[in-house]
Design an enzyme around this catalytic site. Structure first.
Site, short mmCIF file in Angstrom:
data_model
loop_
_atom_site.label_atom_id
_atom_site.label_comp_id
_atom_site.label_asym_id
_atom_site.label_seq_id
_atom_site.Cartn_x
_atom_site.Cartn_y
_atom_site.Cartn_z
N SER A 1 0.95 -1.79 -0.31
CA SER A 1 0.31 0.05 -0.36
C SER A 1 0.80 1.62 -0.40
CB SER A 1 -0.78 0.09 1.40
OG SER A 1 -2.06 1.21 0.93
N ARG B 1 -11.71 6.52 9.39
CA ARG B 1 -10.66 4.92 9.59
C ARG B 1 -12.64 4.30 9.23
NH1 ARG B 1 -7.11 1.98 9.07
NH2 ARG B 1 -7.09 -0.12 10.37
N ASP C 1 -8.03 -6.58 -4.57
CA ASP C 1 -8.05 -4.86 -4.74
C ASP C 1 -8.41 -4.12 -5.27
OD1 ASP C 1 -6.84 -2.91 -3.79
OD2 ASP C 1 -5.10 -3.88 -3.54
N HIS D 1 -7.61 -5.60 -0.59
CA HIS D 1 -6.27 -4.81 0.09
C HIS D 1 -5.59 -5.42 0.82
CE1 HIS D 1 -3.64 -1.64 -0.84
NE2 HIS D 1 -3.62 -1.41 0.49
N ASP D 2 -6.43 -5.88 1.89
CA ASP D 2 -5.58 -5.44 3.06
C ASP D 2 -4.89 -7.15 3.37
OD1 ASP D 2 -5.73 -3.43 4.29
OD2 ASP D 2 -7.28 -4.36 6.22
#
EC number: 2.3.1.31
Lengths: 211, 398
Positions: free
Chosen positions: B164, B234, B330, B363-364
């Site tokens: 990232s 967040r 992602d 993405h994570d």
């Protein structure tokens, strides 16, 4: 990860291609699988190699061998390379599975001075016999797919291929006709016999504009 | 498959030291020049190391953390007490094997866990920097890391690895200090922040700045914390780190109270409760102004900009070996962006490998147990280490 045996023998048809590559060459192997040929060439001939491979498993195995390989395919990814980036581009048993074989060939000879291309010969006598006697698309140990699930969407004969090369102004520097075991037959690789007796053809090509 | 050694305890011959946390004070003689034209210094850099630097100083791996990450690859985290963010990847016998490599991770410039950032005291005023902190860039973060390596006496990195925003730093390293990076592994990243990602960052920043407790950035000196704004930032960002299939698999439309909905605005759905929890726990460990400055640094990142928009020119003549990795689900840093980096590297005749890992984790995925990703990374590092002549890690005595 099991590291490849550094000096171990490689498949016969790959060895044949390996023998055609001079030491220290810049080599692109399109459809490099698990990177066997590139790893072998970088150890035995200190080549500067790159690979393109469609399958994630193949790419991972090749990366684990220390080979620089990108996930991609011949139809879409060759155009990203600059002109003359390589001395040799290798397309082993892949041409018949590309969507635009003519464009692929043109790109190979744009990015490399020479291309080594091998493919199964649809003009082999066994294929002819199956078509003649059974009236069905040939299926064999080497062409194991049925017509409806084959990845090989652009089959050609050695003669077809040579006609395309002539049409594109490509010079055939070397031509070999291989038997069913991948061994070269002692006949001309460009003659009419090759188109009947060759289970596959292997060709070293270059652009006609270059001396 | 990778062996999974015990997390603790003696491992083989000559086990390297476990994680140790340090701080270094840098730029004490002259300040650091920033991309904005400003200057900053002296600066403090907090970092963690694992493993032992070899005599040749040739086995150092720099791990670059993401937007809300920190240098605690290995925990316990000093604020949350939780495990480190990359314990699954970095450690003895793991993918980045600390018996073989000396691994460094530093809190980025502008961060809030020990490195100089807007939360720290501005020596000129005696007050927290707040919005008075200079706007920094990914280039500035990497410059601070390079200064740290100078301080540690490490000339060349065996490899720079990051996911990232960490991938941005890795690419910046390869472009700014090509001779100092043997290999670069940008994971789930890009050469520039996309319009969509700038947009998401802007939503987060606006949420923070709309919170009255933000107080124009002066909340620290006023003893306040913009919890609601930072939590919303967040929550929004967290959605972008996942994928629709992963969210659906985890939560579906499941209710908190199985007997039915409340006909109100409490967290009826489990996914709402999950996001609220993510937001609430985030504000305990992260500084709102740091979030503003670091997201801004990401927005400004564009490696092609200094090369007339031609990314390949940024990599011209590079000797660094690259292994670019993306994840199929992602949508924050989609595979197409990694492919564009690969295309540019190919055009620059760089030695590049590229894998798109098929996963629905979004993405994570780079933070999670994703065997195909781990196999790729360990394969690349092993191949590289063999070629570089780094001795293999000692076998486990078992």
């Amino acid at each position: 990860m099991t590291p490849a045996s550094p000096t171990g023998a490689i498949r016969y048809d790959l060895q044949l291609i390996a023998d055609m590559v001079p030491p220290g060459a810049r080599v692109l192997d399109v459809g490099c699988g698990d990177g066997e040929l590139l790893a072998h060439l970088s150890i035995t001939k200190q080549i500067d190699g790159r690979g393109i491979e469609l399958s994630m498993a193949g790419v991972r195995a090749a990366v684990g061998r220390g080979v620089a390989v990108i996930q991609g395919d011949a139809d879409t990814d060759l155009r990203d390379y600059p002109d003359g980036a390589f001395d040799y581009a290798i397309l082993s048993q892949t041409l018949q599975a590309t969507e635009h074989p003519r464009d692929v060939l043109a790109n190979l000879l744009r990015i490399a001075d020479r291309a080594i291309v091998s493919f199964p010969n649809f003009g082999h006598w066994r294929s002819r016999l199956q078509l003649l006697t059974l009236g069905k698309m040939p299926v064999s140990e080497y062409l194991p797919h049925q017509w409806w699930n084959t990845p090989n969407i652009h089959f050609c004969t050695i003669r077809d291929f040579l006609l395309l090369c002539r049409d594109m102004g490509i010079v055939v520097e070397r031509a070999l006709a291989l038997d069913e075991h991948g061994r070269p037959r002692s006949i001309s690789g460009v003659g009419p016999l090759a188109n009947v007796l060759g289970a596959q053809g292997v060709f070293v090509l270059r652009r006609s504009t270059r001396a | 498959m990778n062996d999974t050694p015990p997390a603790q305890g003696p491992l083989g011959r000559a086990p390297g030291p476990g994680p140790t946390n340090h701080t270094a004070t840098l730029c004490t003689r002259e300040p650091m020049r920033l991309d904005s034209g400003g200057e900053l210094g002296p600066i403090t850099v907090a970092y963690q190391t694992q493993g032992v630097l070899n005599a040749e100083r040739s086995n150092a791996i720099l791990v670059c953390h993401a937007l809300t990450g920190d240098h605690y690859m290995q925990g316990p985290h000093p604020v949350t007490g939780k495990p480190g963010w990359w314990e699954i990847v970095v450690g003895p016998g793991r993918v980045i094997d600390t018996r073989r490599y000396f691994v460094i991770c530093s809190n980025v410039l502008g961060g809030c866990l020990g490195t100089t950032g807007p939360r720290e005291i501005n020596p000129a005023t005696g007050q927290p920097w707040g919005l008075g902190f200079p706007v920094i860039t990914i280039g500035d973060m990497v410059r601070a890391q390079a200064l740290l390596l100078d301080h540690l006496g490490i000339d060349t990195l065996f490899c720079a690895i990051g996911g990232s925003m960490g991938a941005m730093q890795v690419l910046q390293w390869a472009v700014a200090y090509p001779e100092r990076v043997r290999a670069a592994v940008p994971i789930a990243g890009s050469w520039r922040h996309s319009a969509q990602n700038i947009a998401f960052n802007e939503v987060g920043r606006q949420a923070i700045m709309a919170d009255p407790d933000w107080s124009g950035g002066d909340y620290l000196s006023e003893g306040r914390v913009p919890r609601r704004g930072l939590a919303v930032a967040r929550m929004t960002a967290h959605i972008t780190y996942l994928s629709e299939p992963a969210l659906h698999r985890k939560f579906g439309r499941k209710l908190q109270n199985p007997t039915g909905v409340s006909y109100g605005f409490d967290a009826d759905f489990q996914v709402e409760s999950y996001l609220r929890h993510q937001g609430a726990s985030f504000v305990k460990r992260f500084d709102a102004n740091s979030y503003l400055f670091i997201t801004r640094a990401m927005d400004y990142f564009d490696l092609a900009a200094a090369h007339d928009g031609v990314l390949a020119r940024a990599f011209q003549g590079t000797k660094t070996r690259f292994c670019v990795i993306s994840f199929s689900s992602d949508w924050l840093f989609p595979t197409a962006e990694s492919r564009a980096v690969v295309r540019a590297l190919n055009a620059a005749a760089a030695r590049v490998s590229f894998v798109e890992v098929t996963t629905d984790k979004g993405h994570d995925a780079f933070l999670l147990d994703e065997p195909a990703f781990h196999d790729t990374l360990s394969g690349f590092l092993n191949g590289l280490a063999e070629q570089a002549g780094l001795p293999p890690a000692p076998e486990d005595p078992s």
